[in-house]
Write a protein that holds these residues in place. Structure first.
Motif, short mmCIF file in Angstrom:
data_model
loop_
_atom_site.label_atom_id
_atom_site.label_comp_id
_atom_site.label_asym_id
_atom_site.label_seq_id
_atom_site.Cartn_x
_atom_site.Cartn_y
_atom_site.Cartn_z
N LEU B 151 3.44 -0.88 13.30
CA LEU B 151 3.12 -1.65 12.09
C LEU B 151 3.20 -0.73 10.88
O LEU B 151 2.71 0.40 10.92
CB LEU B 151 1.70 -2.24 12.15
N HIS B 152 3.83 -1.24 9.83
CA HIS B 152 3.88 -0.51 8.56
C HIS B 152 3.17 -1.37 7.51
O HIS B 152 3.64 -2.47 7.21
CB HIS B 152 5.32 -0.27 8.13
N CYS B 153 2.09 -0.85 6.98
CA CYS B 153 1.30 -1.64 6.04
C CYS B 153 1.10 -0.87 4.74
O CYS B 153 1.21 0.36 4.71
CB CYS B 153 -0.06 -1.96 6.65
N ALA B 154 0.81 -1.59 3.69
CA ALA B 154 0.46 -0.95 2.42
C ALA B 154 -0.59 -1.79 1.72
O ALA B 154 -0.62 -3.02 1.86
CB ALA B 154 1.67 -0.77 1.52
N HIS B 155 -1.45 -1.11 1.01
CA HIS B 155 -2.56 -1.73 0.28
C HIS B 155 -2.59 -1.02 -1.06
O HIS B 155 -2.99 0.13 -1.14
CB HIS B 155 -3.85 -1.50 1.07
N ARG B 156 -2.12 -1.71 -2.08
CA ARG B 156 -1.97 -1.04 -3.36
C ARG B 156 -2.73 -1.80 -4.45
O ARG B 156 -2.64 -3.02 -4.52
CB ARG B 156 -0.49 -0.94 -3.74
N ASN B 157 -3.46 -1.06 -5.24
CA ASN B 157 -4.18 -1.61 -6.40
C ASN B 157 -3.54 -1.10 -7.68
O ASN B 157 -3.08 0.04 -7.70
CB ASN B 157 -5.62 -1.11 -6.41
N PRO B 158 -3.58 -1.88 -8.72
CA PRO B 158 -3.06 -1.33 -9.98
C PRO B 158 -3.93 -0.17 -10.47
O PRO B 158 -3.41 0.82 -10.99
CB PRO B 158 -3.12 -2.51 -10.96
N ASP B 159 -5.24 -0.28 -10.25
CA ASP B 159 -6.10 0.79 -10.72
C ASP B 159 -7.47 0.63 -10.05
O ASP B 159 -7.74 -0.40 -9.44
CB ASP B 159 -6.25 0.74 -12.24
N VAL B 160 -8.30 1.64 -10.15
CA VAL B 160 -9.68 1.58 -9.64
C VAL B 160 -10.56 2.29 -10.67
O VAL B 160 -10.07 3.11 -11.45
CB VAL B 160 -9.82 2.27 -8.26
N PRO B 161 -11.85 1.96 -10.67
CA PRO B 161 -12.75 2.62 -11.63
C PRO B 161 -12.90 4.11 -11.32
O PRO B 161 -12.56 4.59 -10.24
CB PRO B 161 -14.10 1.91 -11.40
N ASP B 162 -13.45 4.82 -12.28
CA ASP B 162 -13.59 6.27 -12.15
C ASP B 162 -14.53 6.68 -11.02
O ASP B 162 -14.43 7.79 -10.50
CB ASP B 162 -14.10 6.88 -13.46
N ILE B 214 -3.31 6.51 9.84
CA ILE B 214 -2.55 6.19 11.04
C ILE B 214 -3.52 5.82 12.14
O ILE B 214 -4.40 6.61 12.50
CB ILE B 214 -1.66 7.37 11.46
N LEU B 215 -3.37 4.63 12.66
CA LEU B 215 -4.22 4.17 13.76
C LEU B 215 -3.33 3.92 14.96
O LEU B 215 -2.18 3.49 14.81
CB LEU B 215 -4.91 2.85 13.39
N THR B 216 -3.85 4.21 16.14
CA THR B 216 -3.16 3.73 17.34
C THR B 216 -4.11 2.82 18.09
O THR B 216 -5.34 2.96 17.99
CB THR B 216 -2.73 4.87 18.27
N THR B 217 -3.53 1.88 18.82
CA THR B 217 -4.37 0.97 19.60
C THR B 217 -4.40 1.42 21.06
O THR B 217 -3.62 2.28 21.48
CB THR B 217 -3.82 -0.47 19.55
N LYS B 218 -5.29 0.81 21.81
CA LYS B 218 -5.40 1.12 23.25
C LYS B 218 -4.05 1.00 23.96
O LYS B 218 -3.75 1.78 24.86
CB LYS B 218 -6.38 0.13 23.91
N SER B 219 -3.24 0.04 23.59
CA SER B 219 -1.96 -0.15 24.28
C SER B 219 -0.85 0.73 23.71
O SER B 219 0.28 0.68 24.18
CB SER B 219 -1.52 -1.61 24.20
N GLY B 220 -1.16 1.50 22.66
CA GLY B 220 -0.17 2.42 22.14
C GLY B 220 0.56 1.98 20.88
O GLY B 220 1.45 2.69 20.39
N VAL B 221 0.23 0.82 20.33
CA VAL B 221 0.85 0.41 19.07
C VAL B 221 0.46 1.43 17.99
O VAL B 221 -0.69 1.84 17.90
CB VAL B 221 0.39 -1.00 18.65
N ARG B 222 1.43 1.85 17.20
CA ARG B 222 1.18 2.82 16.12
C ARG B 222 1.23 2.12 14.78
O ARG B 222 2.21 1.44 14.46
CB ARG B 222 2.22 3.94 16.16
N ILE B 223 0.19 2.28 14.00
CA ILE B 223 0.04 1.60 12.71
C ILE B 223 -0.02 2.64 11.61
O ILE B 223 -0.78 3.61 11.72
CB ILE B 223 -1.28 0.80 12.69
#
Lengths: 341, 341, 341, 341
Positions: B151-162, B214-223
């Motif tokens: 799995l290839h994921c992304a989580h992007r914010n325009p900005d975050v507070p200080d 990077i997470l892997t699952t019990k069955s070996g899926v790489r995220i």
């Protein structure tokens, strides 16, 4: 392919020079070795820039035994005259579109060519060489999507010069669609009509913009083409073919998408050079190859004539606000034999 | 569905008020009728705005027979305490994520719930209610594309507070991916790792941004999950699932594309409200319906606990620059029975 | 919003039942508590399924003080009669589109409503509630893209039953475009024309398919709408607005793209339920809210009347092969006051 | 450009023949006029097919004064030997990638070239000539999007032969990304790592598939490249560059989208010929032009050497399950002078 074709070119304006550059720096089997131009300063400058011979008299150049083939990139009004000269000299000739601005002069070229007894003329309808249109042609030919029923097309420019006028939307711009759609569908037109939407505030008094041209074919396919010369946003060409089992779309050019500034942004071409980067190279490589092999493979003078007839009917339709029947003539045996499809 | 649920809510900050608005103006079968807040001025203002009763003591409110169910939208640190109070009162409770900021307090909620003998807690992991993720879940379940591998994921914010700091990329932001991907894949994690790319010049000294978990699952899926908190360009969520026979992509939201200014331009959401407009409504309608039916259907306290464990392991992985094994516990019978999947 | 509206509904066919389900299980502030149907078996079954009262006489039900508002989802021919009954009873009424199959009966509803002295009728043109069309409306209103000049629309169904005939392309299908485009552009139509492309081999003798309807507005905007009822490939709705400084496109629904089998594949909806999943919920929530507030916010009976006039002109245009002037009447003061735009 | 380059080619396998075809039928300024092959039957057949001379001894051919430049398209193991022979003969040589299968033999070519005192070698890394990657390079160079921070890439094949093994994912396939990303970013690598996801059931015992290679650059940019050799669905190349102010995406090829069978369907290439149709033509035209001008413009032997080092480090990383430091050497003055960027 033994020896490069020695090509002479008449008309060293912008488009002529772009073809010399293309042929002399990237394509196989031919070289532009001589040029002529009624503006001798321009002609000489081009000759010098490309290391060609400058010939003062275009007709002498065309007739000279030193050259194997001819390219005509003069002003539109002179196309027919030089094309006919090449025919008389028995030489293959590539003439930029249109073959002539009016059907009568197209007709004269046809007659000269038939008299000469050999197909020699190719007209510069470059859309047929665009890989995207070729994909559509192949998909239609596969039969997988059934018969085409409707076409929705658009031809949009970011802007046009002030001397671009209402009739030019059909005769200079949509003439491309007139040719390429006839080729895509493989049949002649039956009627033409031109409707005008609300006019953009960016168009001056000499220009009705946008216009919608409606063509029907002999088999009843209905085509609408939106022409929007001052669309501002880019040079954009659309072709959607509604078939019985699917809708085919001309591909967008392969530009890199960027996620930026709260949007996914994919560039649109600014002009036809950016939109059709490969079509001209393919067009001239195939023309050189066919010329070397003694054939005309591309759009021929009959295609140029049919295009001129359809365009003049569409213009009349706009001027009269009526639906105009396109009185196409049957293709002479001479062109049917030569046509490779 | 005879009578609307009388719901009381503790914590009248921004998110709490948005849930009251949603429930009281758009959803069926429930109404927030009382609120409490440690900031009594804020609590009273919210009560007045929504026509609710204001109750000074949150625990008294939670315990009161006048209310059928509880929503906890306080500061994170107080989630476990009020959730436990609701459990003690035998009431269904919706607690915003995280169930608790640390695994120990999650564990205490679990224990209280198991002691009480009845599943009562739902945690506010709203991604599971997004129609796009639900499409992906259904496609995976169909088996049509084979097993998921990467799995290839992304989580992007325009900005975050200080005051947004390095650990918050995992614990406050990617916690959403931790939950929704575990739900998507239907299995627990095996390892966590966090790598840091080159740091954006827009991040201050307190924030390493972006990070890649990077997470892997019990069955070996790489995220891999890219977290980019100061991505500037928009709020953007990607999830690509590489399966044996196809690649599945989380849909982009349905925004109108415009051709303008030499580009095709499609807006990107500015924030999660624009990105997930329907997920919260669906989440609360389903919570009200399940509560009325006496069930917990959504992410439960075990899911909250598992999320907290994975997040704490990922944080440790980042701090130590190592791959950390995620020591998940087997799901107790109590939760296995209740889980509908 | 103190007490739920008690709603009665006449006509318990498929669409009627789907509205009961929606209102009684998902929306706030109203409940369908009684139903009637000329087919008493069907009516009783629906009443039982939804826990409603069954009332044998629809007019008695509409008149009864027990109910606050009325929904009319009968066969089209009966719409005007029950709508008028609701007006006579002084009740807000939601009538599925069309208000009446012909302009004369629409006119009668208008007259009854004006006599009653209060706007009470909303017509079920649900496209106005689709988030995509609302985005387009907002973008037009922003003025950022200049004036609209041309619209290119398409309305395609995978298939239609055998009793679907040529006139229904305008009157049952494109009636949606007739209403939503008039609302989008905020102006009335001037002319209608219908052209027929080559007919698909999938259409029987009773059906000309596809058809292209051309509408112009008072200000000169030119609209073309392709209707293709047997398009086979999916339920697909397109709306492209050509403006002076940009081209706006109705968004595609948010479906997950899959890379599989040598292609990128994004699903297309099978039917309008899949295409417009949110529009009906928004439509009825807004209707309930406006009814509770004593207002008509949505498409009113004048909109229904204008739609019927344009559709009948388009049908005549197709039958006669001419361009038909749409003789719209000026909006009475009564509707102008009430219209919120 | 006065006279065509007379080119000789050693190794008349599939790729060699495709280059002869390209050069002899479409490109300007050069012609393959002689070939050699250790398999003399194959070599003679190719010579005949293209009208070239067949030379039995490849080294004699390379040394012969009759030929101006050399192309090496033999088996990988022989690349270095013939390349060195061309260097010794003082001739420009185009060698297919890899320069050599191992770093030691790359080193030997480097040394021979430096001894000879003139840059002569270009390595066949064709991705640098793809118009899409060139767009990305230009966008990065513009500075408009800030610094690159992360890259997410994928390299997917529909299938590979049975003798394709685990190490080949790095050394034969991702070697393309190793070169093109180093060129895109303009800097050398610092570390390599290879992780393995869950294995597809379509891979046999000799092949771990997919693999994820992680590279970091000297400046800290983090790159992940997914290699999926048996992805089944198509030949698909992705490159996403996460910058400080935007995300850049390698364009998809321009294929016609079809709406059919309940989906929008856009073809994906079957193989690299379909995916990169123009890159090889551009690569060889530029090589011929540079050779005629006495320059090496493209990827040179130092690039080939750096690629081999990175690939061998990545292989070691996979075999050992560790992060391996890439011990790049500083670029010798000899190559720095010649490099045009």
């Amino acid at each position: 392919m033994e020896k490069d074709l020695n090509i002479c070119l008449v008309g060293t304006g912008w488009i002529g020079k772009s073809h010399i550059l293309r042929i002399n720096s990237r394509l196989k089997g031919g070289k532009v070795v001589a040029v002529s131009d009624v503006n001798s300063a321009a002609g000489k400058a081009a000759a010098e820039a490309f290391g060609c011979e400058y010939v003062a008299d275009p007709k002498a150049m065309i007739a000279s035994k030193a050259f194997d083939a001819v390219i005509v990139t003069t002003a539109d009004a002179a196309h027919a005259e030089y094309t006919t000269a090449a025919i008389r000299a028995g030489k293959f000739v590539f003439t930029e579109k249109p073959l002539a601005p009016d059907r009568e002069n197209c007709r004269k070229v046809i007659e000269a060519e038939m008299e000469g007894g050999r197909m020699l003329v190719q007209v510069g309808f470059m859309r047929r060489y665009d890989p995207g249109y070729r994909q559509l042609k192949k998909m239609l030919a596969s039969g997988q999507y059934g018969a085409p029923l409707l076409l929705h097309c658009a031809h949009r420019n970011p802007d046009v010069p002030d001397d671009y006028t209402t009739p030019m939307e059909v005769e200079n711009s949509m003439i491309h669609e007139i040719d390429v759609l006839r080729w895509l569908l493989g049949e002649d037109y039956a009627t033409a009509e031109v409707a005008c939407g609300r006019k953009t505030r960016h168009a001056g008094p000499q220009l009705q913009d946008p216009q919608v041209m409606i063509l029907t074919t002999k088999s009843g396919v209905r085509i609408d083409v939106e022409m929007f010369a001052k669309a501002r946003y880019g040079y954009d060409i659309k072709c959607e073919i509604v078939c019985e089992e699917g809708i085919l779309n001309l591909p967008e050019p392969a530009f890199a998408m960027v996620r930026t500034n709260m949007a996914r942004v994919t560039p649109i071409a600014k002009d036809w050079g950016e939109r059709f980067p490969e079509a001209f190279d393919i067009e001239f490589q195939e023309w050189i190859d066919a010329t070397a092999a003694g054939r005309v493979d591309g759009p021929n003078s009959w295609d140029g004539y049919m295009g001129a007839i359809a365009a003049s009917c569409a213009s009349r339709a706009r001027d009269t606000g009526t639906v105009v029947r396109i009185d196409g003539e049957p293709m002479p045996e001479f062109y049917r034999k030569g046509a490779k499809g």
